[in-house]
Design a protein around this motif. Structure first.
Motif, PDB file in Angstrom:
ATOM      1  N   GLU A  54     128.912  -8.986  75.815  1.00 41.76           N
ATOM      2  CA  GLU A  54     129.263  -9.351  74.440  1.00 41.76           C
ATOM      3  C   GLU A  54     128.028  -9.952  73.785  1.00 41.76           C
ATOM      4  O   GLU A  54     127.381 -10.842  74.359  1.00 41.76           O
ATOM      5  N   ASN A 112     131.089  -9.071  67.666  1.00 36.65           N
ATOM      6  CA  ASN A 112     132.090  -9.799  66.891  1.00 36.65           C
ATOM      7  C   ASN A 112     131.943  -9.478  65.402  1.00 36.65           C
ATOM      8  O   ASN A 112     130.839  -9.503  64.866  1.00 36.65           O
ATOM      9  N   GLU A 144     135.024  -6.661  68.071  1.00 39.91           N
ATOM     10  CA  GLU A 144     135.956  -7.761  68.335  1.00 39.91           C
ATOM     11  C   GLU A 144     136.343  -8.441  67.034  1.00 39.91           C
ATOM     12  O   GLU A 144     135.481  -8.820  66.251  1.00 39.91           O
ATOM     13  N   GLU A 231     138.479 -14.706  78.998  1.00 43.03           N
ATOM     14  CA  GLU A 231     137.215 -15.297  78.558  1.00 43.03           C
ATOM     15  C   GLU A 231     137.000 -16.673  79.161  1.00 43.03           C
ATOM     16  O   GLU A 231     137.952 -17.405  79.425  1.00 43.03           O
TER      17      GLU A 231
END
Ligand code: MG
Ligand code: MG
Length: 251
Positions: A54, A112, A144, A231
């Motif tokens: 990520e 994100n 995301e 997470e």
């Protein structure tokens, strides 16, 4: 005067001043090349092999040093700067992802996207151009979106997510479980993955309810054919519980 009084606290002035300085610094930060991305690994919990990363934005302030996202993202959203900076994040992350894949690492890349970016069709152009400029396969990119951002404007968001999905990217709901329930709407959004918020993971071993909650979220994913991600795994026992519970991936 006029039979009234007003209080002035110097603290109010200081807060205002600090906000103005932050905003001015942020306006220059992109041009000054002060942002950078950190990549957090994601592993497949069935065999612990890395299957993705990520991309997380950081700001290297010339005086204050590295500023954490919680201290500047809200300001980026308020000022609308998030649109330009979000586009930069997509471009950088896709370029890095394409480079890793060209070097033989078959990993996915998660980026994100804020609710503010989803307010306009610009996001479609931004994702498409980041993919074509980098050569990254669309299926390697996961967008995301937090549960809260999804709920801002359900109709428009659902429409844009469907268009994003048509580009071939994957969609994940971030911080799942912390926003107002999107359960009723889950089926309206083209969701590939749920990222279970770290608050469910932290201290998982300390209470049986936590374990039950995780189990429920993982089962929810399974019954809707949506992958689950956990997470913020920090402890061995958290990892063991998640692996035992059938959660797909972990960070
Ligand atoms: Mg995220
Ligand atoms: Mg998250």
């Amino acid at each position: 005067g006029k039979c009234r009084f007003v209080l002035f606290e110097s603290g109010m002035h200081d807060t205002m001043q600090a906000r103005m300085e932050l905003e001015m610094d942020l306006r220059d930060a992109l041009g000054n090349d002060e942002f950078f991305l950190a990549y957090q690994p994601i592993v497949d919990l069935s065999d612990m092999s890395p299957n993705g990363v990520e991309a997380l934005i950081r700001w290297r302030h010339p005086v204050r040093g590295v500023v954490q996202p919680d201290d500047f993202i809200p300001m980026l959203e308020e000022t609308g700067l998030i649109t330009d900076i979000g586009r930069w994040v997509l471009q950088q992350a896709c370029a890095q992802g394409a480079a890793w894949r060209a070097a033989g690492y078959e990993i996915g890349l998660a980026v994100n996207v804020s609710g503010r970016q989803l307010d306009s069709d610009q996001i479609l152009t931004d994702v498409q151009s980041a993919l074509s400029a980098s050569g990254l396969e669309a299926s390697a990119l996961t967008i995301e979106i937090t549960e809260t951002a999804l709920m801002r404007n359900i109709e428009e968001t659902a429409r844009r997510l469907l268009l994003l999905k048509e580009l071939g990217v994957r969609i994940a709901i971030d911080d799942f479980g912390t926003g107002y329930s999107s359960l009723a709407h889950l089926q309206r959004f083209p969701v590939d993955a749920l990222k279970i918020d770290r608050s469910f993971i932290t201290g998982l071993a300390d209470n049986a309810e936590g374990e039950t909650l995780i189990h429920t979220l993982v089962q929810l994913g399974k019954s809707l054919s949506i992958e689950t991600f956990a997470e913020g795994i920090e402890q061995q026992h958290e990892l063991s519980l998640l692996r035992g519970g059938g959660c797909d991936s972990g960070q």
